[in-house]
Scaffold this motif. Structure first.
Motif, PDB file in Angstrom:
ATOM      1  N   ALA A   1      42.331  95.738  44.451  1.00 38.81           N
ATOM      2  CA  ALA A   1      42.022  97.163  44.353  1.00 38.81           C
ATOM      3  C   ALA A   1      40.523  97.453  44.412  1.00 38.81           C
ATOM      4  CB  ALA A   1      42.607  97.741  43.066  1.00 38.81           C
ATOM      5  N   CYS A   2      39.692  96.425  44.600  1.00 41.96           N
ATOM      6  CA  CYS A   2      38.252  96.666  44.727  1.00 41.96           C
ATOM      7  C   CYS A   2      37.969  97.467  45.993  1.00 41.96           C
ATOM      8  CB  CYS A   2      37.499  95.334  44.775  1.00 41.96           C
ATOM      9  SG  CYS A   2      37.493  94.444  43.218  1.00 41.96           S
ATOM     10  N   LEU A   3      36.972  98.328  45.947  1.00 38.95           N
ATOM     11  CA  LEU A   3      36.677  99.222  47.049  1.00 38.95           C
ATOM     12  C   LEU A   3      36.042  98.478  48.222  1.00 38.95           C
ATOM     13  CD1 LEU A   3      35.278 102.267  45.036  1.00 38.95           C
ATOM     14  CD2 LEU A   3      37.603 101.937  45.915  1.00 38.95           C
ATOM     15  N   ASP A   4      36.467  98.846  49.440  1.00 34.82           N
ATOM     16  CA  ASP A   4      35.970  98.194  50.655  1.00 34.82           C
ATOM     17  C   ASP A   4      34.478  98.482  50.877  1.00 34.82           C
ATOM     18  OD1 ASP A   4      38.381  97.061  51.261  1.00 34.82           O
ATOM     19  OD2 ASP A   4      39.039  98.746  52.506  1.00 34.82           O
ATOM     20  N   TRP A   5      33.779  97.560  51.574  1.00 40.19           N
ATOM     21  CA  TRP A   5      34.256  96.218  51.826  1.00 40.19           C
ATOM     22  C   TRP A   5      34.051  95.365  50.590  1.00 40.19           C
ATOM     23  CZ3 TRP A   5      32.658  91.174  51.761  1.00 40.19           C
ATOM     24  CH2 TRP A   5      33.508  90.248  52.406  1.00 40.19           C
ATOM     25  N   ALA A   6      35.054  94.549  50.280  1.00 42.29           N
ATOM     26  CA  ALA A   6      34.943  93.696  49.105  1.00 42.29           C
ATOM     27  C   ALA A   6      35.427  92.293  49.454  1.00 42.29           C
ATOM     28  CB  ALA A   6      35.766  94.266  47.959  1.00 42.29           C
ATOM     29  N   GLY A   7      34.706  91.297  48.960  1.00 43.94           N
ATOM     30  CA  GLY A   7      35.103  89.916  49.200  1.00 43.94           C
ATOM     31  C   GLY A   7      34.000  88.971  48.768  1.00 43.94           C
ATOM     32  N   GLY A   8      34.216  87.702  49.037  1.00 39.81           N
ATOM     33  CA  GLY A   8      33.211  86.718  48.652  1.00 39.81           C
ATOM     34  C   GLY A   8      33.552  85.347  49.170  1.00 39.81           C
TER      35      GLY A   8
ATOM     36  N   ASN B   1      31.218  94.215  46.441  1.00 43.31           N
ATOM     37  CA  ASN B   1      32.196  95.279  46.681  1.00 43.31           C
ATOM     38  C   ASN B   1      31.459  96.558  47.034  1.00 43.31           C
ATOM     39  OD1 ASN B   1      32.115  97.010  43.892  1.00 43.31           O
ATOM     40  ND2 ASN B   1      31.813  94.821  43.489  1.00 43.31           N
ATOM     41  N   VAL B   2      32.107  97.438  47.739  1.00 34.67           N
ATOM     42  CA  VAL B   2      31.508  98.644  48.320  1.00 34.67           C
ATOM     43  C   VAL B   2      30.293  98.246  49.168  1.00 34.67           C
ATOM     44  CG1 VAL B   2      30.946 101.069  47.914  1.00 34.67           C
ATOM     45  CG2 VAL B   2      32.192  99.821  46.185  1.00 34.67           C
ATOM     46  N   LEU B   3      30.467  97.205  49.954  1.00 32.42           N
ATOM     47  CA  LEU B   3      29.386  96.697  50.786  1.00 32.42           C
ATOM     48  C   LEU B   3      29.415  97.298  52.184  1.00 32.42           C
ATOM     49  CD1 LEU B   3      29.365  92.879  49.932  1.00 32.42           C
ATOM     50  CD2 LEU B   3      28.181  94.760  48.783  1.00 32.42           C
ATOM     51  N   ALA B   4      28.283  97.143  52.890  1.00 29.40           N
ATOM     52  CA  ALA B   4      28.217  97.590  54.281  1.00 29.40           C
ATOM     53  C   ALA B   4      29.209  96.827  55.149  1.00 29.40           C
ATOM     54  CB  ALA B   4      26.798  97.408  54.814  1.00 29.40           C
ATOM     55  N   GLY B   5      29.551  95.605  54.758  1.00 28.58           N
ATOM     56  CA  GLY B   5      30.515  94.802  55.494  1.00 28.58           C
ATOM     57  C   GLY B   5      30.415  93.348  55.106  1.00 28.58           C
ATOM     58  N   PRO B   6      31.270  92.498  55.688  1.00 25.98           N
ATOM     59  CA  PRO B   6      31.252  91.067  55.350  1.00 25.98           C
ATOM     60  C   PRO B   6      29.950  90.375  55.724  1.00 25.98           C
ATOM     61  CG  PRO B   6      32.644  91.487  57.267  1.00 25.98           C
ATOM     62  CD  PRO B   6      32.310  92.818  56.682  1.00 25.98           C
ATOM     63  N   GLU B   7      29.177  90.994  56.611  1.00 25.15           N
ATOM     64  CA  GLU B   7      27.897  90.386  57.004  1.00 25.15           C
ATOM     65  C   GLU B   7      26.934  90.274  55.826  1.00 25.15           C
ATOM     66  OE1 GLU B   7      27.665  94.839  58.035  1.00 25.15           O
ATOM     67  OE2 GLU B   7      29.142  93.206  58.162  1.00 25.15           O
ATOM     68  N   VAL B   8      27.118  91.102  54.805  1.00 29.41           N
ATOM     69  CA  VAL B   8      26.251  91.011  53.629  1.00 29.41           C
ATOM     70  C   VAL B   8      26.422  89.646  52.964  1.00 29.41           C
ATOM     71  CG1 VAL B   8      25.726  91.974  51.351  1.00 29.41           C
ATOM     72  CG2 VAL B   8      26.281  93.501  53.256  1.00 29.41           C
ATOM     73  N   VAL B   9      27.660  89.260  52.738  1.00 31.38           N
ATOM     74  CA  VAL B   9      27.953  87.965  52.137  1.00 31.38           C
ATOM     75  C   VAL B   9      27.537  86.828  53.069  1.00 31.38           C
ATOM     76  CG1 VAL B   9      29.821  86.443  51.378  1.00 31.38           C
ATOM     77  CG2 VAL B   9      29.770  88.831  50.640  1.00 31.38           C
ATOM     78  N   ASP B  10      27.819  86.980  54.353  1.00 34.63           N
ATOM     79  CA  ASP B  10      27.466  85.937  55.327  1.00 34.63           C
ATOM     80  C   ASP B  10      25.966  85.680  55.370  1.00 34.63           C
ATOM     81  OD1 ASP B  10      30.137  85.749  55.974  1.00 34.63           O
ATOM     82  OD2 ASP B  10      29.982  87.022  57.760  1.00 34.63           O
TER      83      ASP B  10
ATOM     84  N   ALA C   1      17.799  89.128  48.867  1.00 35.02           N
ATOM     85  CA  ALA C   1      17.030  89.907  49.840  1.00 35.02           C
ATOM     86  C   ALA C   1      17.727  89.944  51.191  1.00 35.02           C
ATOM     87  CB  ALA C   1      15.623  89.332  49.975  1.00 35.02           C
ATOM     88  N   ALA C   2      18.350  88.825  51.584  1.00 34.15           N
ATOM     89  CA  ALA C   2      19.068  88.789  52.855  1.00 34.15           C
ATOM     90  C   ALA C   2      20.275  89.721  52.818  1.00 34.15           C
ATOM     91  CB  ALA C   2      19.503  87.360  53.157  1.00 34.15           C
ATOM     92  N   GLY C   3      20.974  89.755  51.701  1.00 32.45           N
ATOM     93  CA  GLY C   3      22.101  90.677  51.574  1.00 32.45           C
ATOM     94  C   GLY C   3      21.663  92.123  51.603  1.00 32.45           C
TER      95      GLY C   3
END
Length: 280
Positions: free
Chosen positions: A102-109, A126-135, A158-160
């Motif tokens: 139920a975490c708000l998109d984009w959410a993951g890790g 969570n509530v990220l711009a997209g999976p590229e933040v984690v990558d 800083a990269a995220g």
């Protein structure tokens, strides 16, 4: 509403270290998310953060649970687990991450155990711009291998942030690193505990504070220590008096350089020596 990285590595002395870096469009995120104890592990609790997980998680790790076992036990016992997010690294460098459905998109890790002796990492948001933040955070973490843990965590944060971070914007950031004997005067394990509670560019501000922390609150390495001879001791006292102080010890105490000068006067940090000589 948050992105974080939990990692295991080493400090500037080469000693084992554990830590968390986090940023969010949320006031004083450092108050809610990170927790760490040297030799035990570190964790980040976020999304609909269960702050009680900080104590619970560290207790489980201290009792011998691995990061993956501790995370599983914690989510099984929380009826709001679908709204939670958690990252954890244990004392041996094992890592685990969890994102509720139920975490708000984009959410993951992602989580990756380190080699024997350290290096494990858990990255989540969570509530990220997209999976590229984690990558991008993982890419920066890998690229900074060999750096002291605080620097490595900050590079990943800083990269995220540069990849879009929290899609709602920026507000706060924090960095917590622990290592046995790394605290003020070597009396506790807190190597870094910095928080930017409300700022338009909190990650950059966190970097500025880390530079200050490394100078004022980190003990000198052996390479930075200059032995104080009788001749140098006389010079130091003379320069301190010229700066308006009773002696070198009074100047050191006034300028907050206690971590950079030997209590018995046997050595002085090279940077502090340059500062004192540069005053006149």
């Amino acid at each position: 509403m948050t992105f974080s990285i939990v990692g295991h590595g080493h400090d500037a002395r080469g000693e084992a270290a554990w830590g968390v870096a986090v940023a969010s469009k949320f006031l004083a995120v450092g108050n809610a998310v990170p927790a760490a104890v040297a030799g035990v592990g570190a964790l980040a609790t976020q999304a609909d953060a269960n702050v009680a997980w900080k104590g619970i998680g560290l207790s489980l790790l201290d009792e011998g649970a691995t990061a993956s076992v501790a995370v599983q036990r914690m989510i099984e016992e929380d009826d709001k687990r679908d709204h939670r997010q958690l990252g954890m690294v244990d004392g041996e460098g094992g890592a685990a991450t969890y994102t509720g459905t139920a975490c708000l998109d984009w959410a993951g890790g992602l989580a990756e155990d380190g080699p024997e002796g350290g290096g494990g990492v858990a990255i989540q948001g969570n509530v990220l711009a997209g999976p590229e933040v984690v990558d991008e955070m993982k890419r920066a973490w890998d690229a900074a291998a060999g750096e002291p843990l605080g620097r490595r965590l900050l590079a990943a944060l800083a990269a995220g942030d540069a990849a879009g971070g929290d899609r709602r914007g920026r507000q706060s950031a924090a960095l917590l690193v622990v290592s046995d004997g790394a605290g003020y005067a070597g009396l506790d394990d807190v190597a870094v505990d910095l928080r930017v509670d409300d700022h338009p560019d909190p990650v950059s501000e966190l970097g500025r504070l880390l530079d200050l922390n490394d100078f004022y609150l980190t003990a000198s390495t052996e390479d930075e220590k200059v032995p104080v001879t009788a001749e140098l001791a006389a010079e130091l006292d003379e320069r301190a008096r010229a700066a308006g102080h009773r002696d070198l010890a009074a100047w050191v105490g006034t300028e907050n350089y206690e971590m950079r000068v030997a209590e018995d006067g046997s050595w002085i940090d090279r940077k502090v020596l340059d500062l004192l000589r540069g005053q006149h």
